[in-house]
Scaffold this motif. Structure first.
Motif, PDB file in Angstrom:
ATOM      1  N   THR A   1     -10.736  -0.090  81.022  1.00  0.00           N
ATOM      2  CA  THR A   1     -10.217  -0.484  79.551  1.00  0.00           C
ATOM      3  C   THR A   1      -8.867  -0.535  79.961  1.00  0.00           C
ATOM      4  O   THR A   1      -8.188  -1.642  79.637  1.00  0.00           O
ATOM      5  CB  THR A   1     -10.130   0.681  78.653  1.00  0.00           C
ATOM      6  OG1 THR A   1     -11.622   0.880  78.460  1.00  0.00           O
ATOM      7  CG2 THR A   1      -9.614   0.094  77.428  1.00  0.00           C
TER       8      THR A   1
ATOM      9  N   PHE B   1     -16.526  -1.981  66.345  1.00  0.00           N
ATOM     10  CA  PHE B   1     -17.861  -1.350  66.774  1.00  0.00           C
ATOM     11  C   PHE B   1     -18.978  -2.408  67.120  1.00  0.00           C
ATOM     12  O   PHE B   1     -19.787  -2.067  67.942  1.00  0.00           O
ATOM     13  CB  PHE B   1     -18.332  -0.455  65.351  1.00  0.00           C
ATOM     14  CG  PHE B   1     -17.635   0.800  65.392  1.00  0.00           C
ATOM     15  CD1 PHE B   1     -17.798   1.887  66.119  1.00  0.00           C
ATOM     16  CD2 PHE B   1     -16.491   0.627  64.437  1.00  0.00           C
ATOM     17  CE1 PHE B   1     -16.808   3.023  65.828  1.00  0.00           C
ATOM     18  CE2 PHE B   1     -15.787   1.904  64.315  1.00  0.00           C
ATOM     19  CZ  PHE B   1     -15.932   2.962  64.993  1.00  0.00           C
TER      20      PHE B   1
ATOM     21  N   GLY C   1     -25.583  10.779  69.649  1.00  0.00           N
ATOM     22  CA  GLY C   1     -24.349  10.591  68.682  1.00  0.00           C
ATOM     23  C   GLY C   1     -23.457   9.161  69.194  1.00  0.00           C
ATOM     24  O   GLY C   1     -23.064   8.814  68.301  1.00  0.00           O
ATOM     25  N   ILE C   2     -23.428   8.823  70.284  1.00  0.00           N
ATOM     26  CA  ILE C   2     -22.828   7.579  70.719  1.00  0.00           C
ATOM     27  C   ILE C   2     -23.420   6.622  70.080  1.00  0.00           C
ATOM     28  O   ILE C   2     -22.926   5.576  69.476  1.00  0.00           O
ATOM     29  CB  ILE C   2     -22.943   7.414  72.074  1.00  0.00           C
ATOM     30  CG1 ILE C   2     -21.719   8.307  72.920  1.00  0.00           C
ATOM     31  CG2 ILE C   2     -22.479   5.857  72.630  1.00  0.00           C
ATOM     32  CD1 ILE C   2     -21.798   8.245  74.525  1.00  0.00           C
TER      33      ILE C   2
ATOM     34  N   ILE D   1     -25.414  14.070  73.069  1.00  0.00           N
ATOM     35  CA  ILE D   1     -24.300  13.039  72.997  1.00  0.00           C
ATOM     36  C   ILE D   1     -24.806  11.653  73.012  1.00  0.00           C
ATOM     37  O   ILE D   1     -24.023  10.893  72.472  1.00  0.00           O
ATOM     38  CB  ILE D   1     -23.526  13.688  74.155  1.00  0.00           C
ATOM     39  CG1 ILE D   1     -22.837  14.969  74.148  1.00  0.00           C
ATOM     40  CG2 ILE D   1     -22.533  12.342  74.391  1.00  0.00           C
ATOM     41  CD1 ILE D   1     -22.184  15.310  75.308  1.00  0.00           C
TER      42      ILE D   1
ATOM     43  N   ALA E   1     -22.853   6.483  66.394  1.00  0.00           N
ATOM     44  CA  ALA E   1     -21.483   6.517  65.883  1.00  0.00           C
ATOM     45  C   ALA E   1     -21.237   4.988  66.166  1.00  0.00           C
ATOM     46  O   ALA E   1     -20.398   4.358  65.335  1.00  0.00           O
ATOM     47  CB  ALA E   1     -20.526   7.182  66.806  1.00  0.00           C
TER      48      ALA E   1
ATOM     49  N   MET F   1     -14.686   6.352  70.879  1.00  0.00           N
ATOM     50  CA  MET F   1     -15.074   6.141  69.701  1.00  0.00           C
ATOM     51  C   MET F   1     -16.368   7.226  69.111  1.00  0.00           C
ATOM     52  O   MET F   1     -16.372   7.236  67.728  1.00  0.00           O
ATOM     53  CB  MET F   1     -16.267   4.876  69.676  1.00  0.00           C
ATOM     54  CG  MET F   1     -15.528   3.645  70.274  1.00  0.00           C
ATOM     55  SD  MET F   1     -16.223   2.124  70.282  1.00  0.00           S
ATOM     56  CE  MET F   1     -15.745   1.502  68.546  1.00  0.00           C
ATOM     57  N   LEU F   2     -17.064   7.808  69.903  1.00  0.00           N
ATOM     58  CA  LEU F   2     -17.704   9.044  69.543  1.00  0.00           C
ATOM     59  C   LEU F   2     -16.928  10.064  68.670  1.00  0.00           C
ATOM     60  O   LEU F   2     -17.287  10.417  67.717  1.00  0.00           O
ATOM     61  CB  LEU F   2     -18.498   9.363  70.723  1.00  0.00           C
ATOM     62  CG  LEU F   2     -19.367  10.673  70.450  1.00  0.00           C
ATOM     63  CD1 LEU F   2     -20.446  10.338  69.423  1.00  0.00           C
ATOM     64  CD2 LEU F   2     -20.100  11.420  71.731  1.00  0.00           C
TER      65      LEU F   2
ATOM     66  N   SER G   1     -15.095   4.728  79.359  1.00  0.00           N
ATOM     67  CA  SER G   1     -14.327   5.873  78.616  1.00  0.00           C
ATOM     68  C   SER G   1     -14.285   5.601  77.090  1.00  0.00           C
ATOM     69  O   SER G   1     -14.014   6.318  76.156  1.00  0.00           O
ATOM     70  CB  SER G   1     -13.353   6.250  79.225  1.00  0.00           C
ATOM     71  OG  SER G   1     -12.448   5.108  79.563  1.00  0.00           O
ATOM     72  N   VAL G   2     -13.837   4.126  76.675  1.00  0.00           N
ATOM     73  CA  VAL G   2     -13.674   3.859  75.331  1.00  0.00           C
ATOM     74  C   VAL G   2     -14.622   4.303  74.428  1.00  0.00           C
ATOM     75  O   VAL G   2     -14.510   4.643  73.244  1.00  0.00           O
ATOM     76  CB  VAL G   2     -13.320   2.167  75.208  1.00  0.00           C
ATOM     77  CG1 VAL G   2     -11.901   1.987  75.277  1.00  0.00           C
ATOM     78  CG2 VAL G   2     -14.383   1.492  76.118  1.00  0.00           C
ATOM     79  N   ILE G   3     -15.909   4.341  75.004  1.00  0.00           N
ATOM     80  CA  ILE G   3     -17.011   4.463  74.076  1.00  0.00           C
ATOM     81  C   ILE G   3     -16.824   5.984  73.736  1.00  0.00           C
ATOM     82  O   ILE G   3     -17.343   6.587  72.590  1.00  0.00           O
ATOM     83  CB  ILE G   3     -18.337   4.138  74.939  1.00  0.00           C
ATOM     84  CG1 ILE G   3     -18.539   2.911  75.130  1.00  0.00           C
ATOM     85  CG2 ILE G   3     -19.619   4.686  74.002  1.00  0.00           C
ATOM     86  CD1 ILE G   3     -18.937   1.574  73.933  1.00  0.00           C
ATOM     87  N   TYR G   4     -16.479   6.876  74.641  1.00  0.00           N
ATOM     88  CA  TYR G   4     -16.336   8.204  74.300  1.00  0.00           C
ATOM     89  C   TYR G   4     -15.258   8.582  73.199  1.00  0.00           C
ATOM     90  O   TYR G   4     -15.387   9.395  72.205  1.00  0.00           O
ATOM     91  CB  TYR G   4     -16.181   9.066  75.620  1.00  0.00           C
ATOM     92  CG  TYR G   4     -17.063   9.517  76.419  1.00  0.00           C
ATOM     93  CD1 TYR G   4     -18.172  10.229  75.956  1.00  0.00           C
ATOM     94  CD2 TYR G   4     -17.567   8.920  77.596  1.00  0.00           C
ATOM     95  CE1 TYR G   4     -19.310  10.685  76.895  1.00  0.00           C
ATOM     96  CE2 TYR G   4     -18.501   8.975  78.534  1.00  0.00           C
ATOM     97  CZ  TYR G   4     -19.315   9.860  78.054  1.00  0.00           C
ATOM     98  OH  TYR G   4     -20.451  10.043  78.864  1.00  0.00           O
TER      99      TYR G   4
ATOM    100  N   LEU H   1     -16.126  15.183  76.329  1.00  0.00           N
ATOM    101  CA  LEU H   1     -17.152  14.676  76.346  1.00  0.00           C
ATOM    102  C   LEU H   1     -17.342  13.767  77.602  1.00  0.00           C
ATOM    103  O   LEU H   1     -18.352  13.620  78.447  1.00  0.00           O
ATOM    104  CB  LEU H   1     -17.514  13.849  75.084  1.00  0.00           C
ATOM    105  CG  LEU H   1     -17.796  14.579  74.159  1.00  0.00           C
ATOM    106  CD1 LEU H   1     -17.921  13.760  72.818  1.00  0.00           C
ATOM    107  CD2 LEU H   1     -19.111  15.324  73.994  1.00  0.00           C
TER     108      LEU H   1
END
Lengths: 308, 317
Positions: free
Chosen positions: B242, B289, B53-54, B50, B57, A146-147, A141-144, A172
């Motif tokens: 997380t 990142f 996009g990921i 998406i 990004a 960042m998107l 979910s952290v990646i979403y 998303l």
């Protein structure tokens, strides 16, 4: 069981000594090893449930002193930890949930309808989308978060911590869930219903809109509610978006917002024990919201589920 | 017996009055429907967008990061004093430890629950037990994190078990993480077990085996690919989670393999760095990142392995 089969079974039992429990293997479960095995299975089934009960009991006991009206009406306060409240978080979570639903449900349903009713299932594109969805469902979910950060960074100045940004990340995140459950609900509608409509001269879209979708509504509703109940508890993507503690009620999609999970997370690093107690009370509210949504989904599934 | 209607004299020959090919149901176009279909296609393609996009990004700032920081600093075991906090190996070790602890709990518990639900429970019991187990997945991770921090560590680990653990440690984070992924493993394994045909069980029972022998020697091997996929998906969840590891696992880059010490995981690094006040575009911000790109690649590979297992080894009965 009909009388005929029952008498047949009795005859078999009388003449051979084999009982129904022998036929399922149950009758031979009597040695130590298999009993221990069964106990281990029981243990593993109930382990998780016991942890869940411990979590709820511990939270309710800790949070009980603060389950009062001020919890709902007050904003968080650095000056008086004993009357700190979660008004901004509760309202923020509700705002985020509605905005997320607005973004994710139409898009997810449209994608599911295309994949189930219109797409050529043997095409390469269909396979790519299929694998991609399974993969998206397991992206952290952290990646979403960042998107969503990257999308919001396209604006100048970049927005931080607003309703639409958080909703975008959450939408998303739950989009794959909604697509997958909607597809399953649509797939469960029997082919004859479509064929009946098509035979009367309706187009594929008319059939989908007037026959298939209404039949699939309970399944879609269940999946959607479960998806939203997941979104309401997420903190990680919101953290990425800079959703922080604010002391205002959101009034529009571009207002700064906070959410219950974010407040719980921030209070967990406060040394003052009053914040811990308040957080426990907030967890009770959050769990009540989520369990309520889960219960609603189960009720819909049990009440409206059709067997064709 | 009367002749079938198609051969009766006077009736039309088969196919007369009907087009020879079956009608193409999509051929009947109405003006609005092309638009609708285009919209639906577009929605389905969004999921692919998406993913791109990921990748974009996460990748673009990660590339900026590697322009300034050499790979050797990134894959180092500790940070250079005074330099950017770039070393990723301690984060990988932290992720590894919490994941191993989590799976050590979740695989036996999840599999046990799945076996009970599929092989032993009556349909009525299963109808109630399955949603109850799945409730575990509905609890938000921030709540699990809070529980790990203020109940599991002080009460269970330090109190009941008398372990000498830190306030934040990988035992609590890993164990609670394990509880969280029990439903993932249980639910998918149960599907795999239930898909094993009854004939296999009946054959085993007819030879005189009891339910335990049938389960362990017949049903489990037959469902192994599905169970493997479930475990791999659980692994992916554990690596990507997380909040639990951020709250209860600590924020110390630590190469030690001892779970009673605090460890920072990749996800915890991302969450705490994002919360900090590093300006967008700075090296510290881009480090985020770079770690996220590594995390995405790792989980992507794990997910693809899981999907491939299901696709390739799915047994058709």
């Amino acid at each position: 069981m009909s009388i005929a089969t029952r008498t047949a079974r009795d005859t078999v039992e009388a003449t051979t000594g084999i009982t129904a429990s022998d036929l399922t293997g149950r009758g031979r479960d009597r040695n130590v090893k298999s009993v221990l095995f069964l106990v281990a299975l029981w243990f593993s089934l109930f382990f998780g449930v016991v942890v869940l009960i411990a979590l709820i009991v511990d939270t309710v006991i800790k949070g009980a002193p603060r389950l009062d009206a001020e919890l709902f009406t007050n904003y968080h306060s650095k000056i008086s930890p004993d009357t700190t409240g979660f008004r901004a978080g509760i309202l923020g979570s509700i705002w985020l949930m509605f905005a997320t639903a607005l973004l994710a449900i139409p898009l997810g349903m449209a994608a599911a309808i295309y994949l189930e009713e219109f797409a050529n299932k043997r095409s390469r594109l269909h396979r790519v989308i299929d694998v991609n969805l399974q993969n998206l469902a397991a992206v952290p979910s952290v990646i979403y978060g960042m998107l969503a950060v990257a999308v919001l960074a396209l604006f100048d100045p970049p927005f931080k911590g607003i309703v639409i940004g958080g909703a975008l990340a959450l939408a998303l995140l739950i989009l794959p869930v909604i697509i997958i459950t909607t597809r399953e609900a649509i797939r469960a509608v029997p082919q004859e219903i479509r064929q009946g409509s098509l035979a009367l001269g309706a187009t594929v879209w008319q059939t989908t809109w007037r026959n298939t979708l209404p039949s699939a509504v309970p399944g879609i509703a269940t999946g959607t509610i479960l998806g939203l109940s997941r979104a309401i508890g997420e903190a990680a993507p919101l953290l990425m978006l800079g959703v922080a503690m604010v002391r205002t009620d959101p009034t529009g999609l571009f207002d700064k917002v906070t959410a219950l999970p974010i407040q719980i997370y921030n209070f967990s690093s406060e040394p003052n024990e009053a914040y811990q107690i308040a957080s426990s009370a907030a967890i009770v509210i959050l769990l009540a919201m989520i369990l309520g949504m889960n219960a609603l989904a189960i009720v819909i599934r049990n009440k409206f589920q059709k067997s064709w | 017996m009367a002749p079938t209607s198609t051969t009766t004299a006077g009736s039309p020959r088969p196919g007369v009055g009907l087009p020879v090919v079956p009608p193409d149901l999509n051929a009947k176009r109405r003006p609005g429907e092309t638009v609708i279909k285009a919209l639906l296609t577009l929605s389905a393609l969004t999921s692919v967008a998406i993913t791109f996009g990921i990748v974009f990004a996460v990748l673009a700032p990660a590339v900026d990061f590697f322009k300034e920081v050499p790979f050797t600093d990134f894959f180092a075991t500790s940070d250079e004093p005074g330099a950017v906090s770039a070393a990723v190996l301690p984060l990988v070790v932290g992720t590894l430890i919490t994941t191993v602890v989590a799976l050590a709990l979740a695989v036996p518990m999840g599999l046990g629950a799945a076996i009970y639900l599929s092989e032993y429970a009556s349909p009525r019991a299963r109808k109630w037990l399955k949603p109850t187990v799945e409730l575990l997945a509905g609890v938000p991770s921030v709540v699990y994190g809070f529980f790990a921090l203020f109940f599991v560590t002080p009460v269970v680990l330090q109190g009941w078990l008398g372990l000498d653990v830190n306030f934040t440690n990988s035992w609590a984070a890993g164990l609670v993480l394990g509880v969280m992924i029990i439903p993932t493993i249980a639910s998918l394994s149960e599907d795999a077990l239930s898909a094993v045909p009854h004939a296999l069980r009946q054959g085993s029972l007819a030879l005189g085996a009891n339910r335990m022998q049938t389960t362990i020697r017949v049903v489990l091997p037959a469902a192994l690919s599905g169970i493997a996929a479930a475990v791999v998906l659980g692994l992916s969840r554990a690596v990507g989670e997380t909040m639990i590891v951020t709250m209860a696992g600590g924020s110390v880059k630590n190469m030690s393999l001892d779970p009673s010490e605090p460890h920072m995981t990749m996800t915890a690094f991302i969450a705490t760095t994002a919360k900090g006040e590093n300006p967008v575009g700075s090296v510290e911000y881009n480090a985020l990142f770079a770690v996220a790109a590594l995390l995405f690649v790792i989980t992507f590979v794990i997910n693809m392995v899981s999907i491939a297992i299901v696709r390739r080894f799915r047994q058709e009965y």
